[in-house]
Design an enzyme around this catalytic site. Structure first.
Site, PDB file in Angstrom:
ATOM      1  N   CYS A 741     -37.985  17.933 -10.929  1.00 41.40           N
ATOM      2  CA  CYS A 741     -36.654  18.128  -9.955  1.00 41.40           C
ATOM      3  C   CYS A 741     -35.741  19.121 -10.565  1.00 41.40           C
ATOM      4  O   CYS A 741     -34.658  19.468 -10.100  1.00 41.40           O
ATOM      5  CB  CYS A 741     -35.831  16.741  -9.789  1.00 41.40           C
ATOM      6  SG  CYS A 741     -35.376  15.946 -11.192  1.00 41.40           S
ATOM      7  N   CYS A 758     -38.134  12.502 -15.378  1.00 43.07           N
ATOM      8  CA  CYS A 758     -37.412  11.339 -14.687  1.00 43.07           C
ATOM      9  C   CYS A 758     -38.394  10.270 -14.606  1.00 43.07           C
ATOM     10  O   CYS A 758     -39.636  10.512 -13.812  1.00 43.07           O
ATOM     11  CB  CYS A 758     -36.644  11.933 -13.275  1.00 43.07           C
ATOM     12  SG  CYS A 758     -35.371  13.178 -13.632  1.00 43.07           S
ATOM     13  N   CYS A 773     -49.950  16.074 -17.205  1.00 41.18           N
ATOM     14  CA  CYS A 773     -48.705  16.417 -17.218  1.00 41.18           C
ATOM     15  C   CYS A 773     -48.213  17.800 -16.358  1.00 41.18           C
ATOM     16  O   CYS A 773     -49.148  18.655 -16.160  1.00 41.18           O
ATOM     17  CB  CYS A 773     -48.282  16.623 -18.868  1.00 41.18           C
ATOM     18  SG  CYS A 773     -46.725  17.495 -19.093  1.00 41.18           S
ATOM     19  N   CYS A 776     -47.449  20.889 -19.058  1.00 34.34           N
ATOM     20  CA  CYS A 776     -48.601  21.559 -19.779  1.00 34.34           C
ATOM     21  C   CYS A 776     -50.145  21.251 -19.264  1.00 34.34           C
ATOM     22  O   CYS A 776     -51.201  21.577 -19.875  1.00 34.34           O
ATOM     23  CB  CYS A 776     -48.696  21.022 -21.100  1.00 34.34           C
ATOM     24  SG  CYS A 776     -48.901  19.350 -21.614  1.00 34.34           S
ATOM     25  N   HIS A1146      31.969 -17.555  -2.084  1.00 33.72           N
ATOM     26  CA  HIS A1146      33.302 -17.299  -1.739  1.00 33.72           C
ATOM     27  C   HIS A1146      34.439 -17.947  -2.576  1.00 33.72           C
ATOM     28  O   HIS A1146      34.315 -19.002  -2.756  1.00 33.72           O
ATOM     29  CB  HIS A1146      33.462 -17.299  -0.303  1.00 33.72           C
ATOM     30  CG  HIS A1146      32.587 -16.590   0.678  1.00 33.72           C
ATOM     31  ND1 HIS A1146      32.323 -16.846   1.813  1.00 33.72           N
ATOM     32  CD2 HIS A1146      31.748 -15.672   0.256  1.00 33.72           C
ATOM     33  CE1 HIS A1146      31.527 -16.307   2.394  1.00 33.72           C
ATOM     34  NE2 HIS A1146      30.972 -15.508   1.337  1.00 33.72           N
ATOM     35  N   CYS A1152      47.141 -24.900  -9.702  1.00 35.40           N
ATOM     36  CA  CYS A1152      46.823 -25.902 -10.466  1.00 35.40           C
ATOM     37  C   CYS A1152      45.522 -26.513 -10.575  1.00 35.40           C
ATOM     38  O   CYS A1152      45.152 -27.317 -11.640  1.00 35.40           O
ATOM     39  CB  CYS A1152      47.929 -27.256 -10.284  1.00 35.40           C
ATOM     40  SG  CYS A1152      47.570 -28.049  -8.675  1.00 35.40           S
ATOM     41  N   CYS A1161      38.055 -19.624   4.996  1.00 34.12           N
ATOM     42  CA  CYS A1161      37.391 -18.786   4.158  1.00 34.12           C
ATOM     43  C   CYS A1161      37.695 -17.294   4.698  1.00 34.12           C
ATOM     44  O   CYS A1161      37.311 -17.236   5.946  1.00 34.12           O
ATOM     45  CB  CYS A1161      35.920 -19.281   3.798  1.00 34.12           C
ATOM     46  SG  CYS A1161      35.313 -17.990   2.767  1.00 34.12           S
TER      47      CYS A1161
END
Length: 1801
Positions: A741, A758, A773, A776, A1146, A1152, A1161
């Protein structure tokens, strides 16, 4: 009372209460007569009351209102009478005219309005509401007696004006030119005031007054003044001036009884004399006692003198002198008594030898002219004797005395680094002695004149300084008299210039020469000559500037040679000859011309100091005709960089660091711009390129090679000096590739013949009949096992690692060396590089025995790294496109031809190949294309090719969304944009379903509901739902909105859901088991009936509104169906908002601690308080006052979020918005806009991203770690922060990394939706137009959908997203930090320009800060020179643009800028003060901007140093900064090309074109090109306009206490000083002397028992009477005087604490005042009050004081701690009785209240 006469009571208040019985008419009748009891003290007398008796009480209106008891007022018949009541109509008309004249006299013109508004009592001393009537009546009586005429109206008015003018202040007369009075009248009044009425001094007035003809034997005159009262010495001078020796001076305060006073007057009258002068004087205070004493003394004196028997030819002149304070709005003193009394105001009683008495002569004379030697411009002055005008001015203003008075202040402004203080005191002594030298003084005045002239050339109306000072109420109050204020003004202007001269002329103790008896006169004369010549002085200053950097003689020689070569080359360029005499302009011009080269050379010498020695002996360096010293310096540095020892990593890294440190200065020399003039010289470019290439080799290959494989070390070291041989060696070293390859073996198998393949390849090769091979042909046994060899795998891995090193080196050499110059490499090099991209291989695994093919690979010299699937890359294309297209087009065509010929790509991939080329060209030309709309229309209309329209539509869709394009389709003006076939198609009503982010499960539910709605059967819905119950519920809610609710948006009601359909769905909702909760069912019914409140869908909804509604519905469904945990706080907020806004946070305050009444409020309206000390439910005492942050979302105006401003964001609830839904919709729209910018996507993809985030929040990941730092209601700030962090870390951040892939997946799902798949716009956007448009070219590779698609090019925003997705903070810290700050870093390049602007402005206004007024535009308009105006305009625009971009970042910067400035953009209409750097006020804008830019620079340089491991020894001070030192780049020119060049494109066979950023490369280039070689910038030399008030007295006191022990003042001394220093001017004068003494004492120290007067006289040659104070009382004396100054300012209605932050100036409540009064009634607390005042001035004057001293701290505890730190004892009465309730926020008001209480006591 018995006689029946009328009784008039005046000033007898002690008797009034004794008359209650008489006033009540409580009579006793006896014998027909009435009797009443009169109580006088302890005695009671019964007195008969006559029937005709009348009692009249006369009193001032204010006295009646403020002092009379109410019962007394009620018992009297009240009448208000003024003199106007007795005038006739003509006389009233005169009074009205006079009053109008007074208003014109007082009020300035509108264009000259100052901050202070003058009132008549400010101008006419003693003026009151009845003054004009009284004056008119007096003048009428006088003129009638003199003329006997009745028609004298005009004459009365003029005489009345003269009477009023006699009591005017001189400053008001000088201000007449700024009033509406005619110029002729103003000039006449000015002459009358100064020349006729003689207001210069009391002596001149009396001298003129007694010479006038007086027919009476007694003449009474009221004299008011602002100066100190007379002394016995002054009386002697008056006697000498007037010639009357019988003159007596009496002070009213010396008499305890009226009898003793009258006795003294009788003695005076009994003295025989021709004429007599009686001087009576009083220091008038604002209490009623002074007014009563004055009135009584005036009345008694007049009666006694009138009743006395006149002596023939003897006249008695009585002058009643009253000292007043200059209070805004006038004092309570009442003048213009009339009758025997004449009123006059003498501002300064004494005549001065230093300043001319007639200040009129100073008008239209600038301050610099006072020091002018040649006064030719004043030749027209009225001078009787033909003397030099200089003497005239000298007589008007004694500049010698002035300079002597400025010496101490001037010297105190200087700081000598090695001076222990003795030099400063000796400098004072030397200067005062030298000022007796006429030559020195003449030269000094000449130099001062030049400096002042330069200042006034840039000043606004320098001739009007007298008038400006007359309008400065603060200067007048502190100066006391107008003349003294003028004197102080000149001192203020001259002192800094004098200090500047002293700092120059006394360097190295040069002044000692002039007093050195051993020094020859020739040397002294030469010194004075140098001092007098401006050019020589500047040259010395220039040389001294550079010798500061020279530490060795060789560097000095090199610098001299460089300077000479700069001058020589500049002369050659200009074609002028160089003379022997050095010309200073040439030196300066040469320096500025070659400044970069000189600084670059200095940098190289600092890195390699040994280079200087090698350059010193070079004859070409020491005497060149052109500036090439930097070139030879670079060449010498390159020679020094020749590596000697690279055997270890330590040596290699050290050598690499040297190369990188020298890279910037050497490459600057090697640049074409630097070498273009020196082409015939040897240049370091070639040698440097070799060294740089070697450094790349060492960095990428040699460094750390031992860790790879020790066997590589000898090989690499052997070829280190020959890189070509190394390349050959490493190529041979590589293991063989797979012969089948032709790629590197994967899972390598070694055959018996030692060839490697591979595993997969050899298995396919070794088949029966082919057991040999492939290389070769050696036979392979049939039973051979094809096992993977691990040893071979390890070798291949080692090979790959080493090859990676070599590839990195190779790519670096190609990109930084081959393609670095401005012209491309040679043809051979380019073709060779192109050949590396492809390799021809012979594949054995084929049907044919041997088959050759072309494989692609990355740019590498190695053939092993080929691609398994062919890929075409853009790297070489990008490198080529750096140059001109004409230069590289042949190579580009060659590369394209090779690719096409190689057939590595299929025909279907050619469009992608062309797309890759287009991407490269598009990036190159994008910034040069500017297409206009008409050009585009013409192109689309005439081309006949609709691909252009397709591209435009796609581009608009990508930016603004499909719905936006649909809306454009309906507009007639945009019909040209769409192909005709699109316009002819029927409109598709469907909208993209964003809920498809949930995939097929949701789609199934949606289709079921759609079918149920259409067919009217809802039973089949449950059958279609197969997902989990919770998901099923969720999908049903979304589908109901999508299939039912959205139908209400249709414009045609026919398409709306039918009532029967809605009822059927309601039945389904109520009975559905999947909608398990009542909340789900209620929401589902609301969706069915479209009852969503403000979110209800209707046809008027815009696309954006519908998109936001879609998001809101999605969110609510998530909250209803989502899991617990992280969503719970959102669920609470969205579904139960009442739980998130309870009233628990709040607060209110009770006296006192227990409630006594009910209330509401203020925040939420809930019932609070209680009754009978019983609280209502939920109202309880708070235990802590820590986090006061209230709940709710603080959003403000959505448009302001483009530039968020934390300090000015309005509360969403307070005040409430009228349309909360619309308000929140606007914010959601802004959120989408900002999200679009953050993720870098268009409108549609941004909306999809928002839906994706909601889908991820539905089921948070199980692995998420929820922090325990928050609760479900997010009740605290910490809880909110913890929840936001948890949300970001667990949902937002992890999912954003996967956003790109998810968007692609969801986008494909939406496009495939049958509801919109037929939409032509969507088909144009995502499909292939060739399938349904015949008007586009059909068969063309170029004209294809891939080519005409919208590609995202390289940009900073896309790069930032990629860096974030790749964990850039950890993997690329330098690049990440740079991109985070890039929008601000791009402004750092302007730092030198801003610095130059601020230096210039500080120099311009250093000595006249009062001229920093008006706007920036006004300042620019005043520049006379066009070039100077252009210079200012350029840098001011840079400043304004930088400020407007950075102001929000400066909100929390360490330099605290006032919030008012950070909240607005600045422009030319802004005040000029913002440009002038100061330590307070508007000047903090300039200081903060410069400091922030320096901080940005230093932070990134530090990050770069940490990244590279280099030291941070390279530093420059701000005084030396130039553009070479700062991070400087232009985004379009420098940064974007860098990013684009590293955005690589690739085309793989069968796939689309991909883009990828090379992040390591970008980070390296950002470091190398922008950051390397940049120094840390120190703040030394930052320009700041500093006044004496800005001194840090805390440090001064610390230094003094270390040298001189300090003690508090004794009470007797303190009270004596308070008594002596009666006026503000006296206090300011004493305080000024003390502050000078403190500055010297902090440096010199001294004997603590030495009297302060002796120290001032002997050491500082100054005089000031300070009683028995010693040096150990200096700090206490400063403390006392500053407190006295503030007390006087408070009394004069001025705010002494205007610079204190408003947080410390809160008002005292009634309770606090009551407690404080109780404390003050028991204790004087003088020491406590002084410490309080000192703490105010030293600790709270900074704008950052609130960070250290919290305003809610206790005042008592804070001051006690402050005194304990000073080792002072706390007064016992303070510890016991000072109110604990008073907070630090009330400190200013507490001090003011205490002072007022003391004054009233």
């Amino acid at each position: 009372m018995e006689t029946g006469q009328a009784v008039v009571l005046l000033n007898l208040q002690n008797l009034y209460e004794s008359l209650y019985d008489a006033l009540n008419q409580y009579y006793v009748f006896l014998g027909g007569l009435k009797y009443v009891d009169l109580g006088l003290g302890t005695h009671r007398v019964k007195c008969r009351v006559h029937k005709d008796f009348r009692l009249i009480v006369i009193e001032e209106k204010e006295v009646v209102y403020k002092q009379f008891p109410i019962p007394l007022i009620n018992r009297l018949e009240k009448h208000y009478i003024d003199i106007n009541s007795v005038l006739n109509s003509n006389e009233k008309e005169i009074v009205k005219c006079l009053q109008n004249w007074v208003q014109h006299f007082v009020s300035p013109k509108s264009q000259h309005c100052s901050s202070h508004k003058y009132l008549p009592p400010d101008v006419f001393i003693g003026y009151h509401s009845d003054t004009c009537s009284s004056v008119v009546l007096q003048v009428i009586d006088k003129l009638r007696d003199e003329t006997g005429h009745s028609d004298i109206q005009d004459q009365v008015l003029e005489e009345a004006k003269i009477v009023l003018l006699n009591c005017a202040t001189p400053d008001s007369v000088v201000r007449l030119e700024y009033t509406d009075l005619p110029d002729v009248e103003s000039e006449r009044l000015l002459n009358t005031y100064f020349k006729v009425q003689r207001h210069h001094s009391l002596a001149e007035f009396i001298g003129s007054h007694i010479q006038q003809g007086h027919w009476n034997h007694y003449i009474f005159t009221e004299v008011t003044t602002f100066s100190r009262l007379l002394t016995a010495v002054d009386v002697v001078q008056l006697q000498s001036h007037t010639g009357i020796h019988n003159m007596n001076l009496l002070s009213l305060r010396q008499f305890e009884t009226e009898f003793s006073f009258l006795k003294k007057i009788r003695q005076f009258l009994g003295t025989p004399s021709a004429n007599k002068i009686l001087l009576l004087q009083i220091d008038f205070s604002e209490d009623s006692g002074s007014a009563n004493i004055l009135a009584s003394a005036r009345y008694s004196c007049m009666n006694e003198i009138i009743r006395s028997k006149p002596i023939s030819a003897c006249k008695v002149f009585v002058y009643f002198i009253t000292k007043l304070q200059r209070i805004e709005g006038g004092t309570s003193y009442t003048g213009f008594q009339g009758g025997h009394w004449t009123s006059v105001h003498i501002d300064d009683l004494r005549s001065s030898q230093d300043i001319v008495s007639d200040v009129q002569n100073l008008r239209n004379i600038s301050i610099c002219d006072l020091f002018k030697e040649n006064k030719s411009q004043y030749e027209e002055m009225e001078v009787q004797d033909p003397i030099d005008v200089f003497q005239v001015l000298e007589s008007m203003f004694d500049t010698t005395v002035l300079l002597r008075s400025c010496v101490q202040n001037a010297v105190s402004m200087l700081r000598d680094p090695e001076d222990g203080g003795t030099l400063s005191t000796r400098r004072v002594e030397i200067l005062l002695r030298l000022m007796d030298n006429i030559s020195f003084m003449e030269t000094l005045k000449k130099r001062l004149h030049l400096l002042l002239k330069t200042r006034e050339d840039n000043a606004d109306m320098p001739l009007n300084w007298v008038t400006r000072e007359a309008s400065n109420i603060e200067a007048l109050q502190e100066g006391g008299t107008f003349k003294h204020a003028l004197w102080r003004r000149v001192q203020t202007v001259v002192t800094p210039f004098l200090a500047h001269l002293i700092s120059f002329i006394d360097r190295n103790c040069n002044l000692d020469l002039l007093l050195d008896s051993d020094c020859k006169d020739e040397v002294k004369d030469m010194w004075l000559l140098i001092f007098g010549e401006k050019a020589i002085q500047n040259l010395l200053n220039y040389l001294l500037h550079y010798t500061n950097y020279i530490k060795e003689s060789c560097l000095l020689q090199l610098l001299c040679a460089a300077l000479a070569s700069c001058v020589n080359e500049l002369c050659t360029r200009r074609g002028i000859s160089v003379e022997n005499k050095l010309s200073l302009p040439l030196v300066h011009s040469a320096y500025h011309e070659f400044r970069k080269g000189l600084q670059n050379f200095s940098r190289m010498m600092s890195i390699l100091p040994q280079v200087a020695l090698s350059l010193q002996g070079n004859p070409h360096v020491m005497g060149p005709a052109e500036m090439i010293l930097d070139v030879y310096g670079a060449l010498a540095c390159v020679e020094q960089l020749e590596p000697q020892d690279l055997n270890g990593d330590f040596q290699r890294q050290s050598w690499l660091k040297q190369v990188k440190r020298l890279q910037v200065p050497i490459e600057l020399v090697c640049s074409e711009r630097s070498l273009k003039h020196y082409t015939y010289r040897v240049c370091p470019s070639t040698a440097w390129r070799r060294i740089f290439t070697l450094s790349l080799f060492v960095e990428h290959i040699l460094l750390g090679i031992e860790r790879e494989d020790e066997r590589l070390t000898p090989l690499v070291m052997e070829h280190t000096r020959n890189i070509g041989r190394v390349r050959k060696c490493v190529c041979v070293y590589g293991l063989q590739s797979c012969a089948i390859c032709r790629t590197e073996p994967q899972d390598p198998v070694e055959l018996p013949c030692n060839h490697i393949f591979c595993q997969s390849c050899i298995k396919r090769w070794l088949i029966p009949g082919q057991m040999y091979c492939a290389m070769c042909t050696q036979p392979v046994p049939d039973d051979f096992q094809l096992n993977v060899s691990e040893d071979v795998r390890t070798c291949f891995k080692l090979n790959a690692q080493f090859r990676q090193r070599c590839n990195a080196f190779f790519v670096e050499v190609v990109s930084t060396v081959c393609f670095k110059d401005n012209s491309p490499p040679s043809r051979g090099v380019i073709l060779h590089l192109l050949s590396f991209l492809m390799v021809e291989t012979f594949c054995l695994l084929s049907s044919l025995p041997v088959h050759s093919r072309i494989l692609t690979k990355a740019l590498s010299p190695f053939d092993e790294c080929v691609d398994r699937n062919p890929i075409v890359r853009s790297m070489v294309l990008k490198l080529l496109l750096k140059y001109s297209f004409d230069d590289v087009k042949d190579y580009l065509e060659h590369h394209l031809t090779d690719v096409l010929r190689s057939k590595i790509l299929d025909d279907s991939d050619k469009s992608e190949l062309y797309t890759l080329y287009i991407n490269c060209f598009e990036v190159r030309t994008a910034k040069h294309q500017t297409e206009f709309l008409d050009t585009v229309m013409e192109l689309c209309g005439k081309s006949g090719n609709d691909w252009y329209r397709v591209y435009l539509i796609r581009k608009i869709c990508s930016l603004h969304g499909v719905e936006f394009v649909r809306s454009m389709q309906k507009e007639v003006s945009f019909r040209w944009l769409f192909p005709q076939e699109i316009l002819q198609q029927e409109e598709v009503v469907g909208q993209v379903d964003q809920y498809l982010v949930y995939g097929e499960e949701y789609k199934t539910v949606r289709e079921a509901i759609a079918k149920a709605v259409f067919e009217g059967r809802v039973q089949s819905i449950d059958a279609k739902c197969t997902c989990s119950p919770r998901r099923r519920s969720f999908y049903i809610l979304l589908a109901l909105f999508q299939e039912v609710t959205t139908l209400f948006r249709a414009s045609n009601p026919v398409f709306h859901p039918k009532p029967e359909q809605c009822r059927a769905l309601e039945v389904f909702v109520r009975g559905s088991q999947h909608l398990s909760t009542s909340e789900m069912k209620a929401f589902a019914e609301a969706l069915v009936n479209n009852t969503l409140g403000s979110l209800s869908v209707h046809m008027r909804h815009s696309n954006m509104e519908h998109t936001l509604t879609e998001l809101a519905v999605h969110l609510k469904a998530v909250l209803l169906c989502g899991s617990d945990g992280l969503l719970h706080p959102l669920t609470q907020l969205g579904l139960s908002p009442s739980t998130m806004q309870a009233c628990a946070g709040h607060c209110c305050f009770l006296q006192c601690g227990q409630p006594t009444q009910l209330g509401r409020c203020l925040e939420c309206g809930a019932t609070v308080g209680g009754q009978n000390h019983l609280a209502v439910h939920g109202f309880r005492r708070t235990q802590q006052m820590g986090d006061r942050t209230q709940r709710g979302h603080i959003l403000g105006d959505p448009q302001r979020r483009d530039n968020p401003e934390p300090q000015s964001i309005a509360h969403i609830i307070r005040p409430p918005v009228q349309d909360p839904c619309g308000f929140l919709m606007q914010h959601l729209a802004k959120d989408l806009e900002q999200l679009s910018r953050a993720v870098g996507k268009g409108a549609d993809e941004t909306v999809t991203a928002a839906h994706l985030l909601l889908s991820w929040a539905l089921e948070p990941p199980q692995s998420a770690q929820w922090t325990a730092g928050y609760d479900n209601t997010l009740s605290t700030k910490e809880a909110r922060n913890a929840w936001e962090v948890a949300m970001a870390q667990n949902i937002i951040t992890p999912k954003l990394k996967k956003l790109e892939r998810k968007l692609q997946k969801v986008g494909a799902r939406m496009r495939d939706d049958s509801r919109v798949s037929s939409d032509p716009i969507l088909k144009l956007m995502y499909g292939d137009p060739r399938l349904f448009l015949s008007s586009v070219t059909q068969s063309s590779v170029v004209h294809s959908s891939a080519v005409w698609s919208c590609r995202e090019g390289g940009s900073l925003l896309s790069l930032m997203h990629v860096v974030e997705q790749n964990d850039g903070k950890d993997n690329f810290p330098l690049l990440w930090r740079f991109l985070q700050k890039e929008p601000e870093l791009r402004l750092v390049r302007f730092l030198p320009d801003i610095l130059a602007l601020q230096r210039n402005l500080v120099k311009k206004f250093q000595n006249l800060p009062d001229l920093i007024s008006g706007t920036i535009r006004d300042f620019l308009d005043k520049q006379n020179s066009a070039s100077l105006k252009s210079w200012y305009l350029k840098r001011i625009q840079i400043f304004l643009n930088s400020w407007n971009q950075l102001r929000t970042s400066l909100v929390n910067f360490e330099v605290k800028v006032p919030d008012d400035y950070c909240s607005i953009d600045l422009d030319e209409g802004s005040e000029l003060q913002v440009l002038v750097p100061r330590r307070q006020g508007a000047g903090l804008c300039a200081t903060a901007l410069l400091s922030y830019l320096i901080s940005l620079h230093n932070q990134l340089v530090s990050t770069a140093e940490e990244h590279t491991g280099e030291d941070c020894s390279y530093k420059v001070s701000l005084a030396e900064v130039s553009e070479l030192h700062v991070i400087g780049y232009e985004v379009e020119r420098d940064l974007l090309p860098l990013v684009v060049a590293n955005c690589q494109y690739s085309v793989e066979r069968g796939r689309e074109t991909l883009s990828e950023y090379d992040l390591p490369k970008i980070q390296q280039q950002v470091l190398g090109r922008l950051l390397r070689g940049k120094p840390q910038i120190t703040l030394a030399g930052i320009p700041t306009l500093v006044s004496r008030q800005d001194r840090n007295y805390e440090n001064i006191f610390k230094d003094i206490r270390e040298k001189v022990t300090q003690e508090p003042l004794m009470p007797l001394i303190s009270s004596g000083l308070v008594t002596e220093l009666q006026g503000l001017s006296d206090v300011c004068e004493a305080l000024g002397a003390i502050e000078v003494a403190l500055g010297f004492l902090a440096m010199t120290g001294g004997d603590e028992h030495m009297p302060l007067e002796d120290y001032l006289e002997r050491r500082l040659w100054s005089t000031l009477a300070l009683g028995r104070c010693c040096l150990n009382h200096c700090v206490a004396l400063w403390q006392l005087l500053t407190s006295l100054k503030s007390e006087h300012m408070l009394r004069l209605k001025r705010d002494p604490f205007s610079g204190i932050p408003a947080e410390y100036q809160q008002a005292l409540g009634d309770d606090a005042k009551q407690l404080l009064s109780g404390f003050l009634s028991q204790s004087r607390a003088d020491a406590w009050l002084l410490e309080m005042h000192e703490f105010l001035l030293l600790c709270l004057k900074s704008q950052q004081a609130t960070d250290t001293f919290r305003p809610d701290w206790s005042l008592k505890d804070t001051l006690v701690s402050y005194m304990e730190r000073k080792n002072l004892d706390i007064p016992l009465d303070v510890e016991a009785a000072f109110p604990d309730q008073i907070q630090l926020s009330q400190l200013v008001e507490t001090w003011k209240f205490t002072i007022t209480h003391k004054q009233q006591r």
